[in-house]
Design a protein around this motif. Sequence first.
Motif, PDB file in Angstrom:
ATOM      1  N   GLU A 103      51.514  13.962  84.693  1.00 24.90           N
ATOM      2  CA  GLU A 103      50.813  12.680  84.739  1.00 24.90           C
ATOM      3  C   GLU A 103      51.733  11.573  84.236  1.00 24.90           C
ATOM      4  OE1 GLU A 103      47.795  11.684  85.831  1.00 24.90           O
ATOM      5  OE2 GLU A 103      47.620  13.690  86.704  1.00 24.90           O
ATOM      6  N   PRO A 104      51.845  10.468  84.989  1.00 22.10           N
ATOM      7  CA  PRO A 104      52.716   9.372  84.555  1.00 22.10           C
ATOM      8  C   PRO A 104      52.199   8.712  83.289  1.00 22.10           C
ATOM      9  CG  PRO A 104      51.365   8.690  86.424  1.00 22.10           C
ATOM     10  CD  PRO A 104      51.153  10.172  86.245  1.00 22.10           C
ATOM     11  N   ALA A 105      53.114   8.320  82.424  1.00 20.07           N
ATOM     12  CA  ALA A 105      52.736   7.649  81.173  1.00 20.07           C
ATOM     13  C   ALA A 105      52.620   6.151  81.417  1.00 20.07           C
ATOM     14  CB  ALA A 105      53.785   7.924  80.094  1.00 20.07           C
ATOM     15  N   MET A 106      51.451   5.599  81.150  1.00 18.11           N
ATOM     16  CA  MET A 106      51.220   4.174  81.331  1.00 18.11           C
ATOM     17  C   MET A 106      51.343   3.468  79.970  1.00 18.11           C
ATOM     18  SD  MET A 106      50.921   4.201  84.505  1.00 18.11           S
ATOM     19  CE  MET A 106      50.608   2.462  84.757  1.00 18.11           C
ATOM     20  N   PRO A 107      51.598   2.158  79.973  1.00 18.41           N
ATOM     21  CA  PRO A 107      51.733   1.414  78.709  1.00 18.41           C
ATOM     22  C   PRO A 107      50.511   1.582  77.810  1.00 18.41           C
ATOM     23  CG  PRO A 107      52.410   0.066  80.573  1.00 18.41           C
ATOM     24  CD  PRO A 107      51.814   1.303  81.155  1.00 18.41           C
ATOM     25  N   LYS A 108      50.742   1.666  76.503  1.00 18.17           N
ATOM     26  CA  LYS A 108      49.650   1.880  75.558  1.00 18.17           C
ATOM     27  C   LYS A 108      48.648   0.723  75.534  1.00 18.17           C
ATOM     28  CE  LYS A 108      52.221   4.949  72.469  1.00 18.17           C
ATOM     29  NZ  LYS A 108      52.729   5.168  71.084  1.00 18.17           N
ATOM     30  N   TRP A 109      49.141  -0.501  75.842  1.00 20.20           N
ATOM     31  CA  TRP A 109      48.229  -1.642  75.783  1.00 20.20           C
ATOM     32  C   TRP A 109      47.115  -1.538  76.816  1.00 20.20           C
ATOM     33  CZ3 TRP A 109      48.229  -4.008  80.451  1.00 20.20           C
ATOM     34  CH2 TRP A 109      49.401  -3.995  81.219  1.00 20.20           C
ATOM     35  N   MET A 110      47.322  -0.734  77.842  1.00 21.96           N
ATOM     36  CA  MET A 110      46.279  -0.580  78.858  1.00 21.96           C
ATOM     37  C   MET A 110      45.032   0.098  78.292  1.00 21.96           C
ATOM     38  SD  MET A 110      48.125   0.286  82.487  1.00 21.96           S
ATOM     39  CE  MET A 110      49.093  -0.974  83.327  1.00 21.96           C
ATOM     40  N   GLN A 111      45.221   0.888  77.241  1.00 16.23           N
ATOM     41  CA  GLN A 111      44.084   1.572  76.629  1.00 16.23           C
ATOM     42  C   GLN A 111      43.156   0.591  75.908  1.00 16.23           C
ATOM     43  OE1 GLN A 111      45.760   4.582  74.068  1.00 16.23           O
ATOM     44  NE2 GLN A 111      47.022   5.461  75.686  1.00 16.23           N
ATOM     45  N   ALA A 112      43.669  -0.598  75.617  1.00 14.47           N
ATOM     46  CA  ALA A 112      42.873  -1.592  74.887  1.00 14.47           C
ATOM     47  C   ALA A 112      42.254  -2.649  75.801  1.00 14.47           C
ATOM     48  CB  ALA A 112      43.741  -2.281  73.838  1.00 14.47           C
ATOM     49  N   ILE A 113      42.385  -2.467  77.113  1.00 18.45           N
ATOM     50  CA  ILE A 113      41.901  -3.485  78.043  1.00 18.45           C
ATOM     51  C   ILE A 113      40.398  -3.703  77.915  1.00 18.45           C
ATOM     52  CG2 ILE A 113      41.407  -3.814  80.514  1.00 18.45           C
ATOM     53  CD1 ILE A 113      44.290  -3.214  81.091  1.00 18.45           C
ATOM     54  N   ASP A 114      39.632  -2.634  77.672  1.00 13.36           N
ATOM     55  CA  ASP A 114      38.171  -2.766  77.552  1.00 13.36           C
ATOM     56  C   ASP A 114      37.758  -3.716  76.435  1.00 13.36           C
ATOM     57  OD1 ASP A 114      37.885  -1.069  79.631  1.00 13.36           O
ATOM     58  OD2 ASP A 114      37.162   0.642  78.474  1.00 13.36           O
ATOM     59  N   LYS A 115      38.626  -3.877  75.417  1.00 17.41           N
ATOM     60  CA  LYS A 115      38.283  -4.708  74.256  1.00 17.41           C
ATOM     61  C   LYS A 115      38.924  -6.092  74.313  1.00 17.41           C
ATOM     62  CE  LYS A 115      37.996  -0.570  71.354  1.00 17.41           C
ATOM     63  NZ  LYS A 115      38.535   0.112  70.140  1.00 17.41           N
ATOM     64  N   MET A 116      39.637  -6.394  75.387  1.00 15.20           N
ATOM     65  CA  MET A 116      40.355  -7.666  75.470  1.00 15.20           C
ATOM     66  C   MET A 116      39.413  -8.848  75.620  1.00 15.20           C
ATOM     67  SD  MET A 116      43.824  -7.118  77.706  1.00 15.20           S
ATOM     68  CE  MET A 116      45.165  -6.097  77.062  1.00 15.20           C
ATOM     69  N   THR A 117      39.829  -9.968  75.035  1.00 12.36           N
ATOM     70  CA  THR A 117      39.103 -11.230  75.179  1.00 12.36           C
ATOM     71  C   THR A 117      39.824 -12.094  76.223  1.00 12.36           C
ATOM     72  OG1 THR A 117      40.418 -12.242  73.426  1.00 12.36           O
ATOM     73  CG2 THR A 117      38.358 -11.158  72.784  1.00 12.36           C
ATOM     74  N   PHE A 118      39.226 -13.224  76.571  1.00 11.84           N
ATOM     75  CA  PHE A 118      39.829 -14.123  77.554  1.00 11.84           C
ATOM     76  C   PHE A 118      41.234 -14.576  77.133  1.00 11.84           C
ATOM     77  CE2 PHE A 118      40.829 -18.219  79.335  1.00 11.84           C
ATOM     78  CZ  PHE A 118      40.437 -18.126  80.657  1.00 11.84           C
ATOM     79  N   PRO A 119      41.436 -15.068  75.886  1.00 16.30           N
ATOM     80  CA  PRO A 119      42.782 -15.524  75.502  1.00 16.30           C
ATOM     81  C   PRO A 119      43.824 -14.409  75.553  1.00 16.30           C
ATOM     82  CG  PRO A 119      41.132 -16.341  73.956  1.00 16.30           C
ATOM     83  CD  PRO A 119      40.446 -15.329  74.820  1.00 16.30           C
ATOM     84  N   VAL A 120      43.448 -13.196  75.145  1.00 19.48           N
ATOM     85  CA  VAL A 120      44.396 -12.078  75.166  1.00 19.48           C
ATOM     86  C   VAL A 120      44.763 -11.733  76.597  1.00 19.48           C
ATOM     87  CG1 VAL A 120      44.737  -9.645  74.601  1.00 19.48           C
ATOM     88  CG2 VAL A 120      43.587 -11.160  72.971  1.00 19.48           C
ATOM     89  N   ALA A 121      43.762 -11.687  77.477  1.00 16.98           N
ATOM     90  CA  ALA A 121      44.023 -11.394  78.883  1.00 16.98           C
ATOM     91  C   ALA A 121      44.891 -12.478  79.507  1.00 16.98           C
ATOM     92  CB  ALA A 121      42.703 -11.268  79.644  1.00 16.98           C
ATOM     93  N   PHE A 122      44.638 -13.726  79.154  1.00 15.67           N
ATOM     94  CA  PHE A 122      45.442 -14.850  79.646  1.00 15.67           C
ATOM     95  C   PHE A 122      46.897 -14.685  79.199  1.00 15.67           C
ATOM     96  CE2 PHE A 122      47.401 -18.993  79.130  1.00 15.67           C
ATOM     97  CZ  PHE A 122      47.099 -19.644  80.320  1.00 15.67           C
TER      98      PHE A 122
END
Length: 223
Positions: A103-122
């Motif tokens: 299985e390919p290793a994806m960036p760790k920050w992707m695991q936190a996408i569910d908790k992201m706010t608008f400014p962080v996503a921006f």
Amino acid sequence: MGAAIGEILPLALGVAISPIPIIAAILMLLSPRARVTSVGFLLGWVLGIVVAVTVFTLLSSILPEQGSDASNPAQGTIQLILGALLLLLAVGQWRKRPRRGVEPAMPKWMQAIDKMTFPVAFGLGFVLSAVNPKNLLMGAGAGVDIGSAGLAVGEIVLVIAVFTVIAASTVLVPVVGYLVAASKLRDPLDALRGWLEKENAVIMAVLLLVIGVSLIGKGIAGF
């Protein structure tokens, strides 16, 4: 102006086909806060593209003008360097491709996408488009092409707009499509995400190789 648009099209497609931001956008669209984070990511992605290309367009305007024989060694040297760097990145991506059954290793920050706010996503969208080395090099290549084309200000703005629309299209289309018809797109987006995760390294390696060779060819032609 048409010649300048033709020059920047491969670079715009190179930014557009980058799998990581597409995967990030899809993950946001599949998250509980889909509408908030995906729109923030899209806006940051677009702004980052505009800033990167505009900065390099302005910087390229200080390059010496081409000689009477249509040569431009300064521009050619920059394109050779950018092409060589893209080839190095292509080799690195190819070496990172996962082996069969792994299985390919994806960036760790992707695991936190569910908790992201608008400014962080921006901010994430801006960083992935304006600061990411792969996209930054392609933005630099486009800026050099635009800034050295001898265009009027209005034409430069239009060419940058064309580059931005094409480069941002692969994030723009799923986000807008989801906002219009969320229920119909969840399964196709999930399937696309899985495929991109598996083929990310190979796609980027081939893409960087092709664009790198193209820039080297332009650089050689500048002498």
